[in-house]
Structures are given as structure tokens and as C-alpha cells.
Design a protein around this motif. Structure first.
Motif, short mmCIF file in Angstrom:
data_model
loop_
_atom_site.label_atom_id
_atom_site.label_comp_id
_atom_site.label_asym_id
_atom_site.label_seq_id
_atom_site.Cartn_x
_atom_site.Cartn_y
_atom_site.Cartn_z
N GLN A 58 -8.12 3.12 -30.34
CA GLN A 58 -7.15 3.83 -29.52
C GLN A 58 -7.17 3.28 -28.10
O GLN A 58 -8.24 3.07 -27.53
N LEU A 59 -5.98 3.05 -27.54
CA LEU A 59 -5.86 2.50 -26.19
C LEU A 59 -4.71 3.17 -25.46
O LEU A 59 -3.65 3.42 -26.04
N GLY A 60 -4.92 3.45 -24.18
CA GLY A 60 -3.85 3.96 -23.34
C GLY A 60 -3.08 2.82 -22.70
O GLY A 60 -3.45 1.65 -22.83
N GLU A 63 -5.12 0.57 -20.34
CA GLU A 63 -6.04 -0.31 -21.06
C GLU A 63 -5.28 -1.44 -21.75
O GLU A 63 -5.72 -2.60 -21.76
N TYR A 90 1.59 6.99 -31.58
CA TYR A 90 1.30 7.60 -30.27
C TYR A 90 0.69 8.98 -30.46
O TYR A 90 1.20 9.79 -31.24
N ASN A 94 -3.80 12.85 -26.17
CA ASN A 94 -4.63 12.04 -25.26
C ASN A 94 -3.87 10.87 -24.65
O ASN A 94 -4.44 10.04 -23.96
N ARG A 95 -2.55 10.79 -24.96
CA ARG A 95 -1.67 9.77 -24.41
C ARG A 95 -2.19 8.36 -24.71
O ARG A 95 -2.19 7.48 -23.87
N ARG A 96 -2.60 8.19 -25.94
CA ARG A 96 -3.12 6.89 -26.36
C ARG A 96 -2.41 6.43 -27.63
O ARG A 96 -1.86 7.24 -28.38
N TYR A 97 -2.47 5.13 -27.85
CA TYR A 97 -1.84 4.53 -29.02
C TYR A 97 -2.91 4.04 -29.99
O TYR A 97 -4.03 3.67 -29.60
N SER A 98 -2.55 4.02 -31.26
CA SER A 98 -3.40 3.42 -32.29
C SER A 98 -2.51 2.64 -33.24
O SER A 98 -1.28 2.79 -33.22
#
Length: 285
Positions: A58-60, A63, A90, A94-98
Motif C-alpha cells: 500500500q502506498l499513498g 510515497e 483505492y 487511509n487514502r492509500r492505493y494497492s
């Protein structure tokens, strides 16, 4: 020129341009600017997907921008598009992508093209049980070898990697085996990038690859004992698939199971024989 001189020359990388970036991106960009078929936006989107790894799921946006080297606004647009197409997922909490299912489907499509896996798997199982260690097939991805097949043994202690694992090309037996059989042009391109990487110990890296090349010429396999990770030992053998895809096999595990004597006189020759049998089964023998 004697055999030793020829071998040394094969490992002499091209001179580095002082202005060249470590990953060769500057050269690629110049070439791509001359290529009308190159779509920069598509390339940026694919590079964004490469930011995700098995260890970084997972990355925002910040990042992703840092890892890709792209402006945050550009990353936001690209990530949003990839999410709509199903290649990213999305998480509003946590406003992150995977990585999304779309990428998984592409991965399975790619693996399905590696028919060698189906042919090799029974032979890999046999060797894994004999060695009490895992056996794998890998292909090159830049400066890494990516497992496209992995067969563990029933031993209670093993090195867990699995399909999709990335291993460094310079210090692992599978990476060194790949380089040992690669063309001079490909090998020198890799060495050129490794030499420009200030984070690596270039003299030691080069020496290890040169020794592995000699081992391959003399014995048909390459060995790595503690060169990548302390306590890990392995042996690697290169292979070329019927469609011309270069790859390599390895057998590896804890060094207390695979000491040098066993690697060089038992597992190494057995892996060479196994790869030869795979080649014969696909018509390359």
C-alpha cells in the motif's frame, strides 16, 4: 587472446557517461524521444505500478511520487485512472492505493505463457525433495530476477520466497547464472548499471559475477553462499525457453543444509541434469 583474457574482456563494462543516471533513465529518455511509437503517459502509468512490491503493498500519493520521481499532481491523475480501470485499488480510509485485480489478471496471463513451468514442475519437485530445499525458475526484470515458478520441499525449515519474489541479479546464484549465459551486450548493460550504483561494492560484485561465469563454463552451474543473505546458499543454472526467453533455475536453502561440498558435488550436477531433462522435454535437448 587467451581464454582468461577473453573472459575478462567479456566482463569489462562500457565506460560510464558522468552525466548518466544510475538506472540509465537519461539514455532511455533520449532514445524514447526519438521514437514516435513511445507513449510517455503510458510509460509513467506502468512505472507507477512498479512501485508496488510484495513488501510494499500500500502506498499513498506522496510515497508514489517519491518512488516514481513524478510530480504529485501527475501521480494523482495516473493513480486515479489506474484505479478506475481496476489496476489499482483505492482505500479511502487511509487514502492509500494497492494493486488491483487488473494487474493480477495480467500477471496470470504472463505466467500462462511460460509453458515451461508445467513441464519442469515434476522434475523440480523431485530435486526439491532430494535437496530438502526449494527449486525455482526466474526471469530478468531490470536488475532483479523474478520467480515465475517456485517449488518447496517438505522439509520443516526452508527459505520462503514464492512466485513473484524479486532477487538481486548480482549476488544470487540464479542471477549470476542468468548473466553467465546472457549475450555480451546484455551482460555489459547490466554490469554498466551495477557499476554506476554507488550503493553496491562494485569490485566485490564484479568478482562474484566473474567467478560465477568461470564456474558456469567449467561446471555448468553457479554458486552463491552468503553473498546475498547470510546463511543462505544456492546453485543456479541458465536456460533458454523454446520461444527464446532467457531464464534460469536455482535450488537454494539454509547453508547448514546446502554446504559447499554438497552444492558443488551433488546439488549442482543434479540441477544441471534436471535443466537438461527439461530442455529435452521441450525439444531443446
Amino acid at each position: 587472446m587467451n581464454h582468461g583474457s577473453k573472459l575478462a574482456a567479456a566482463f569489462e563494462p562500457a565506460r560510464l557517461d558522468p552525466e548518466r543516471r544510475r538506472d540509465g533513465a537519461a539514455d532511455r529518455n533520449r532514445d524514447q524521444n526519438r521514437d514516435r511509437s513511445f507513449v510517455t503517459a503510458l510509460a509513467r502509468g506502468l512505472e507507477l505500478l512498479r512501485c508496488f512490491t510484495p513488501a510494499t503493498r500500500q502506498l499513498g500519493l506522496s510515497e508514489l511520487a517519491r518512488r516514481s520521481g513524478l510530480p504529485k499532481a501527475t501521480v494523482s491523475r495516473l493513480a486515479g485512472t489506474l484505479a478506475q480501470l481496476g489496476y489499482l485499488k483505492y482505500e479511502p480510509a487511509n487514502r492509500r492505493y494497492s494493486v488491483g485485480i487488473g494487474v493480477l489478471s495480467l500477471g496470470y496471463a504472463a505466467l500462462s505463457n511460460v509453458d515451461i513451468r508445467e513441464i519442469a514442475r515434476p522434475l523440480m519437485h523431485e530435486l526439491a525433495e532430494h535437496a530438502l530445499c526449494s527449486v525455482a525458475i526466474g526471469v530478468r526484470d531490470r536488475l532483479s530476477i523474478v520467480y515465475v515458478e517456485w517449488v518447496p520441499s517438505r522439509a520443516p525449515i526452508t527459505v520462503m520466497r514464492g512466485i513473484g519474489a524479486h532477487l538481486p541479479i548480482a549476488t544470487t546464484s540464479i542471477g549470476r547464472a542468468y548473466l553467465a549465459a546472457a549475450s555480451d551486450a546484455e551482460r555489459n548493460a547490466v554490469l554498466d548499471q551495477l557499476r554506476g550504483d554507488s550503493a553496491c561494492d562494485w569490485p566485490q560484485i564484479r568478482r562474484g559475477i566473474e567467478d560465477a561465469r568461470r564456474d558456469y563454463v567449467e561446471r555448468g552451474f553457479c554458486v552463491s553462499i552468503g553473498d546475498w543473505e547470510d546463511g543462505i546458499a544456492s546453485v543456479g543454472v541458465p536456460f533458454t525457453a523454446p520461444d527464446g526467453t532467457p531464464m534460469a533455475f536455482n535450488c537454494g536453502g539454509p547453508a547448514f543444509v546446502l554446504d559447499r561440498e554438497r552444492l558443488e558435488h551433488d546439488i549442482g550436477p543434479r540441477l544441471v541434469a534436471m535443466v537438461r531433462d527439461v530442455g529435452a522435454a521441450v525439444g531443446r535437448g
